[in-house]
Design a protein around this motif. Structure first.
Motif, PDB file in Angstrom:
ATOM      1  N   VAL A  91       0.821  -1.207   0.000  1.00 48.69           N
ATOM      2  CA  VAL A  91       0.000   0.000   0.000  1.00 48.69           C
ATOM      3  C   VAL A  91       0.852   1.253   0.000  1.00 48.69           C
ATOM      4  O   VAL A  91       0.622   2.187  -0.784  1.00 48.69           O
ATOM      5  N   ARG A  92       1.844   1.295   0.867  1.00 44.36           N
ATOM      6  CA  ARG A  92       2.675   2.492   0.971  1.00 44.36           C
ATOM      7  C   ARG A  92       3.387   2.778  -0.353  1.00 44.36           C
ATOM      8  O   ARG A  92       3.443   3.917  -0.818  1.00 44.36           O
ATOM      9  N   GLU A  93       3.916   1.741  -0.963  1.00 41.97           N
ATOM     10  CA  GLU A  93       4.630   1.895  -2.229  1.00 41.97           C
ATOM     11  C   GLU A  93       3.722   2.469  -3.318  1.00 41.97           C
ATOM     12  O   GLU A  93       4.118   3.361  -4.074  1.00 41.97           O
ATOM     13  N   VAL A  94       2.487   1.962  -3.397  1.00 44.22           N
ATOM     14  CA  VAL A  94       1.551   2.419  -4.427  1.00 44.22           C
ATOM     15  C   VAL A  94       1.174   3.878  -4.209  1.00 44.22           C
ATOM     16  O   VAL A  94       1.224   4.702  -5.135  1.00 44.22           O
ATOM     17  N   VAL A  95       0.781   4.210  -2.984  1.00 46.39           N
ATOM     18  CA  VAL A  95       0.319   5.570  -2.695  1.00 46.39           C
ATOM     19  C   VAL A  95       1.437   6.582  -2.899  1.00 46.39           C
ATOM     20  O   VAL A  95       1.236   7.649  -3.517  1.00 46.39           O
ATOM     21  N   GLU A  96       2.619   6.287  -2.408  1.00 47.99           N
ATOM     22  CA  GLU A  96       3.723   7.229  -2.550  1.00 47.99           C
ATOM     23  C   GLU A  96       4.113   7.428  -4.009  1.00 47.99           C
ATOM     24  O   GLU A  96       4.364   8.552  -4.453  1.00 47.99           O
ATOM     25  N   ALA A  97       4.158   6.346  -4.775  1.00 49.79           N
ATOM     26  CA  ALA A  97       4.559   6.448  -6.179  1.00 49.79           C
ATOM     27  C   ALA A  97       3.548   7.259  -6.992  1.00 49.79           C
ATOM     28  O   ALA A  97       3.924   8.157  -7.762  1.00 49.79           O
ATOM     29  N   LEU A  98       2.274   6.951  -6.833  1.00 55.35           N
ATOM     30  CA  LEU A  98       1.256   7.649  -7.621  1.00 55.35           C
ATOM     31  C   LEU A  98       1.063   9.087  -7.153  1.00 55.35           C
ATOM     32  O   LEU A  98       0.816   9.985  -7.963  1.00 55.35           O
TER      33      LEU A  98
ATOM     34  N   VAL B 273      -9.616  -8.238   4.117  1.00 52.84           N
ATOM     35  CA  VAL B 273      -8.272  -8.515   4.632  1.00 52.84           C
ATOM     36  C   VAL B 273      -7.818  -7.341   5.493  1.00 52.84           C
ATOM     37  O   VAL B 273      -8.335  -6.230   5.373  1.00 52.84           O
ATOM     38  N   ARG B 274      -6.859  -7.573   6.351  1.00 59.32           N
ATOM     39  CA  ARG B 274      -6.264  -6.521   7.175  1.00 59.32           C
ATOM     40  C   ARG B 274      -4.743  -6.624   7.074  1.00 59.32           C
ATOM     41  O   ARG B 274      -4.185  -6.278   6.075  1.00 59.32           O
ATOM     42  N   GLY B 275      -4.077  -7.137   8.105  1.00 57.49           N
ATOM     43  CA  GLY B 275      -2.641  -7.341   8.048  1.00 57.49           C
ATOM     44  C   GLY B 275      -1.857  -6.038   8.009  1.00 57.49           C
ATOM     45  O   GLY B 275      -2.334  -4.961   8.360  1.00 57.49           O
ATOM     46  N   ASN B 276      -0.623  -6.139   7.534  1.00 53.21           N
ATOM     47  CA  ASN B 276       0.284  -4.992   7.499  1.00 53.21           C
ATOM     48  C   ASN B 276      -0.222  -3.894   6.571  1.00 53.21           C
ATOM     49  O   ASN B 276      -0.012  -2.704   6.829  1.00 53.21           O
ATOM     50  N   ALA B 277      -0.900  -4.286   5.486  1.00 51.16           N
ATOM     51  CA  ALA B 277      -1.414  -3.297   4.549  1.00 51.16           C
ATOM     52  C   ALA B 277      -2.418  -2.357   5.225  1.00 51.16           C
ATOM     53  O   ALA B 277      -2.446  -1.154   4.943  1.00 51.16           O
ATOM     54  N   TRP B 278      -3.248  -2.899   6.102  1.00 46.54           N
ATOM     55  CA  TRP B 278      -4.240  -2.075   6.803  1.00 46.54           C
ATOM     56  C   TRP B 278      -3.553  -1.072   7.725  1.00 46.54           C
ATOM     57  O   TRP B 278      -3.947   0.099   7.791  1.00 46.54           O
ATOM     58  N   ARG B 279      -2.500  -1.504   8.420  1.00 43.47           N
ATOM     59  CA  ARG B 279      -1.764  -0.593   9.303  1.00 43.47           C
ATOM     60  C   ARG B 279      -1.092   0.514   8.494  1.00 43.47           C
ATOM     61  O   ARG B 279      -1.110   1.687   8.897  1.00 43.47           O
ATOM     62  N   GLU B 280      -0.529   0.140   7.354  1.00 41.56           N
ATOM     63  CA  GLU B 280       0.090   1.155   6.511  1.00 41.56           C
ATOM     64  C   GLU B 280      -0.947   2.151   5.992  1.00 41.56           C
ATOM     65  O   GLU B 280      -0.670   3.353   5.890  1.00 41.56           O
ATOM     66  N   ALA B 281      -2.136   1.667   5.678  1.00 47.01           N
ATOM     67  CA  ALA B 281      -3.194   2.553   5.185  1.00 47.01           C
ATOM     68  C   ALA B 281      -3.582   3.582   6.228  1.00 47.01           C
ATOM     69  O   ALA B 281      -3.800   4.762   5.909  1.00 47.01           O
ATOM     70  N   ASN B 282      -3.685   3.167   7.473  1.00 43.42           N
ATOM     71  CA  ASN B 282      -4.032   4.101   8.547  1.00 43.42           C
ATOM     72  C   ASN B 282      -2.938   5.148   8.745  1.00 43.42           C
ATOM     73  O   ASN B 282      -3.213   6.331   8.983  1.00 43.42           O
ATOM     74  N   GLU B 283      -1.673   4.734   8.630  1.00 37.31           N
ATOM     75  CA  GLU B 283      -0.570   5.686   8.739  1.00 37.31           C
ATOM     76  C   GLU B 283      -0.587   6.682   7.588  1.00 37.31           C
ATOM     77  O   GLU B 283      -0.351   7.882   7.779  1.00 37.31           O
ATOM     78  N   LEU B 284      -0.873   6.182   6.388  1.00 37.15           N
ATOM     79  CA  LEU B 284      -0.926   7.065   5.221  1.00 37.15           C
ATOM     80  C   LEU B 284      -2.075   8.058   5.317  1.00 37.15           C
ATOM     81  O   LEU B 284      -1.965   9.205   4.871  1.00 37.15           O
ATOM     82  N   ALA B 285      -3.201   7.632   5.909  1.00 33.40           N
ATOM     83  CA  ALA B 285      -4.346   8.532   6.066  1.00 33.40           C
ATOM     84  C   ALA B 285      -3.984   9.719   6.951  1.00 33.40           C
ATOM     85  O   ALA B 285      -4.399  10.860   6.688  1.00 33.40           O
TER      86      ALA B 285
END
Length: 340
Positions: free
Chosen positions: A26-33, A53-65
């Motif tokens: 998630v972080r890679e996609v959001v930062e690149a775009l 799903v949750r996992g690490n991607a969900w935690r990264e999404a909350n940080e990015l928000a």
């Protein structure tokens, strides 16, 4: 739970990313775009739709928000619904004039986004990518090429890479089209058949997730069924009797011919029908043929009764002359039909 947008003001681009794996990048996609959209001077938002799903991607999404001050939002489902539902949910929450869909990893060079948005500014309604050259395993490329070749023959289009989901299109496209099941895969085809201006753009392929080689039997069965579904949607949605009539007529003729032969053999050669399993098979063929033709007739009745609500075309522009001046009017309430 999903975060509500801080503002209802429209933005230039809404990026929708379905997340189907807990380790999605998630972080890679959001930062690149986001870097590329900022470079292009576009206002943007990113909606991450988690498909159960949750996992690490969900935690990264909350940080990015928190980091991007409301420009990044998350939608979470309690269970898996599929990427078509993810796309629909993201669209409902989006505010962008242009929608961009991206895989959950950086599959295509983000720099290519500028080329795709420029195509939209140039008059395209939908921009679909063509990864060229491909960098995934050879066998995967062969299977993909075969799939796309079949689809080109069906729709009489020029698409070379329907398996790439890094796409850009105007908001109006999803306002007029309905997607369900695995139909997100064929969204460029559906838009093309609907009359939208669909443009294919070559893009630089960076990486590919997924296994190499042959897939499971179920994958190929689903692809064949998808292709059959597209054949029906593209050619027979408004003419169901042509499809069911052809299929039912073939069964009726074949079954009737065999049935006539077995009856003739019984009358003139006195061969007992109980000794002829072919008689039962032919009888079943006749019955099925009549039933399938009946399905087609019922479909025709439904189409006839709903004809006023169905259109096989969409109006792009209307030119009319007023007091000697030529005005060009954009027609936005375009008609749609599931099988245009």
């Amino acid at each position: 739970e999903a975060r509500e947008p801080k503002s209802s003001a429209a933005v230039d681009v809404s990026v929708i990313v379905p997340i189907t794996m807990g380790d999605g990048r998630v972080r890679e996609v959001v930062e690149a775009l986001s870097r590329e959209l900022d470079r292009l001077g576009k206002t943007w938002e990113c909606i991450l739709v988690f498909d159960g799903v949750r996992g690490n991607a969900w935690r990264e999404a909350n940080e990015l928000a928190e980091r991007f001050s409301g420009r990044v939002r998350s939608i979470g489902f309690q269970q898996t619904f599929g990427e078509s539902v993810c796309l629909s949910a993201g669209f409902e929450q989006s505010r962008g004039r242009v929608l961009v869909t991206s895989p959950q990893y950086v599959q295509v060079d983000p720099f290519e986004l500028g080329k795709m948005l420029a195509a939209l500014d140039g008059g395209a309604d939908f921009v679909t990518p063509w990864r060229h050259p491909r960098i995934d395993p050879y066998l995967n490329r062969v299977q993909s090429a075969l799939f796309n070749w079949v689809m080109r023959r069906i729709i009489h289009g020029k698409f070379h890479d329907l398996n790439c989901y890094f796409r850009a299109f105007k908001r109006q496209v999803l306002e007029e089209l309905t997607i369900y099941g695995d139909m997100y895969r064929f969204l460029p085809v559906i838009a093309f058949r609907q009359g939208f201006n669909v443009v294919e753009v070559k893009v630089r392929h960076l990486q590919e997730w997924g296994g190499a080689g042959f897939f499971g039997l179920g994958v190929y069965v689903r692809r064949v069924l998808d292709i059959l579904g597209m054949v029906f949607l593209a050619k027979f949605t408004l003419k169901p009797l042509r499809f069911f009539g052809t299929l039912g007529g073939a069964l009726l003729v074949a079954g009737g011919g065999v049935l006539a032969y077995t009856v003739w053999d019984r009358v003139f050669n006195e061969t007992g029908l109980y000794q002829r399993p072919l008689f039962l098979v032919s009888l079943i063929g006749v019955v099925l043929g009549v039933q399938i033709i009946g399905f087609g007739l019922v479909g025709e009745i439904i189409i006839f009764t709903q004809a006023r609500n169905l259109r096989e075309y969409r109006i792009e522009r209307i030119w009319e002359s007023r007091t000697g001046a030529e005005d060009e009017t954009r027609k936005d309430d375009s008609h749609r039909s599931p099988g245009a």
